[in-house]
Design an enzyme around this catalytic site. Structure first.
Site, PDB file in Angstrom:
ATOM      1  N   TYR A   1      31.607  32.976  39.630  1.00 27.39           N
ATOM      2  CA  TYR A   1      31.893  34.242  40.301  1.00 27.39           C
ATOM      3  C   TYR A   1      32.861  34.022  41.448  1.00 27.39           C
ATOM      4  CZ  TYR A   1      31.361  38.272  43.322  1.00 27.39           C
ATOM      5  OH  TYR A   1      31.625  39.364  44.108  1.00 27.39           O
TER       6      TYR A   1
ATOM      7  N   GLU B   1      36.965  41.384  42.285  1.00 28.81           N
ATOM      8  CA  GLU B   1      36.063  40.369  41.727  1.00 28.81           C
ATOM      9  C   GLU B   1      36.594  39.806  40.415  1.00 28.81           C
ATOM     10  OE1 GLU B   1      31.427  41.689  42.729  1.00 28.81           O
ATOM     11  OE2 GLU B   1      32.344  42.231  40.836  1.00 28.81           O
TER      12      GLU B   1
END
Ligand code: GDP
Ligand code: MN
Length: 378
Positions: A101, A189
């Site tokens: 991530y 993201e």
């Protein structure tokens, strides 16, 4: 403004980041054609403004063009958390070894942007934050210094990324950061950043949220704005001229005045309830507006009860009461409605409501308690 994954990937690609080769399609035919062009197994991904698409069945691999077509027929048109899938992204399937991530957002409390890196990719970061907070390496950025190489290395190290991902991750994070700044984002993201079987890194997903107030600075994104599909109920509410924001709870909230409605959300939450929406019917609301408001709130199938909180100033209590009576008379309402009416002509309003199925409340707190009780009781 939220943009779609394929649009986020277009932006990322501009910053030199490797994204899977692919295109958007709206029919199974197109999907098959694209899969044939790619000539390798593809992944078909629903393009809707919600996360967790994988778990919800909106992401499927097709090993052959025929199989891609088959999964596309399943995904196109499906309902994904309240969104109808109209577009899919068809791209070369990644050979996933590990998922990480990378994210940047604004930390309002710290008044800084915050960068986050985690080894626990592929699941929503909120879940990781709750279950395994130590797995997220974080860094607040000094706007005068920006994001430096040594900081990226530190983040990767703190996140315990394996060696093969440590160095390669830098350009992805840098691209994400530059994109975030250039486009006035509130969130950017890459989740997951995929480590492939042959040791390459690839941005397998992109989530970008832009600050609406800065959109005028980005005329190049006008196209994205056009293609943006709002929440269907929000779109309908706005068409009806209502100030409505959909939330994920089950108690419909209607009030007059943004401040009062915001407070009502808080009070309901404090009483253990979960608001389903924000709806401000404004000042001087007439009977018709009230009917429309109730009808709009009930468009959301999750709503199990409605709390009406009216402070009569310009808005007259008897007008609102008439609207409510009209609404319950003409509509087939199956959920409880609690009404708190105070201020101008509140007494007249409450008198009108007497003997109806509406539950009166003298204060906001009492009203919140009552609606939470009624909804919990089913
Ligand atoms: P989200 O769930 O809406 O955030 O959608 P993502 O694009 O992040 O995909 C969710 C999950 O689907 C990923 O974490 C992967 O496990 C899986 N996935 C996505 N793309 C591929 C792919 O190309 N190949 C394979 N095998 N799985 C994929
Ligand atoms: Mn994702």
């Amino acid at each position: 403004m939220k943009i779609h994954e394929y649009q986020g990937k277009e932006l990322l690609a501009k910053y030199g980041v490797p994204v899977p080769q692919g295109r958007v399609a709206t029919t199974p035919d197109e999907v098959e054609t694209i899969a044939r062009e790619i000539g390798k197994p593809v992944v078909v991904k629903a393009q809707v403004h919600t996360g967790g698409r994988g778990k919800a069945g909106g992401i499927k691999v097709g090993k052959t063009p025929e199989e891609a077509r088959e999964v596309a027929t399943q995904i196109l048109g499906m309902d994904l958390k309240g969104f109808t899938v109209e577009k899919v992204l068809v791209e070369e399937a990644a050979d996933i070894k590990e998922e990480y991530y990378l994210g940047i957002t604004t930390d309002r409390a710290a008044r800084r942007n915050i960068v986050m890196v985690s080894k626990e990719g592929g699941i929503e970061i909120e879940v990781v934050a709750e279950e395994n907070p130590d797995a997220i390496a974080k860094l607040h950025l000094d706007p005068a210094i920006g994001l430096q190489d040594y900081q990226m290395r530190q983040l990767g190290f703190d996140a315990k990324l394996p060696k093969e991902a440590l160095r390669g991750m830098g350009p992805f994070l840098k691209a994400l950061y530059n994109l975030y700044l250039d486009y006035d984002c509130s969130l950017a993201e890459i989740n997951p950043l995929v480590l492939t079987g042959d040791g390459k890194l690839i941005a397998a997903d992109a989530k970008v949220v832009l600050d609406d107030n800065a959109l005028f600075r980005h005329p190049d994104l006008a196209q994205y704005q056009e293609e943006q599909e709002d929440d269907e109920i929000e779109a309908e509410a706005h068409k009806r001229g209502l100030t409505y924001v959909r939330l994920d709870g089950d108690i419909g909230i209607i009030g007059n005045g943004a401040g009062l409605v915001m407070t009502t959300l808080d009070v309901v939450q404090r009483e253990g309830g979960r608001p389903a929406n924000f709806l401000d019917i404004g000042g001087g609301a007439k009977a018709e507006t009230v009917t429309t408001a109730i009808d709009t709130v009930l468009l959301d199938p999750a709503v199990k009860g409605i709390f009406f909180n009216i402070f009569g100033g310009i808005t007259r209590g008897d007008e609102v009461a008439k609207g409510m009576l009209e609404a319950i008379a003409t509509m087939d309402i199956k959920v409880p409605i609690v009404v708190r009416l105070t201020g101008t002509r509140a007494a007249e309003g409450l008198a009108l409501l007497e003997g109806s199925s509406l539950v009166g409340a003298a204060t906001m707190q009492e009203g919140a308690q009552k609606i939470v009780e009624l909804v919990n009781a089913g």
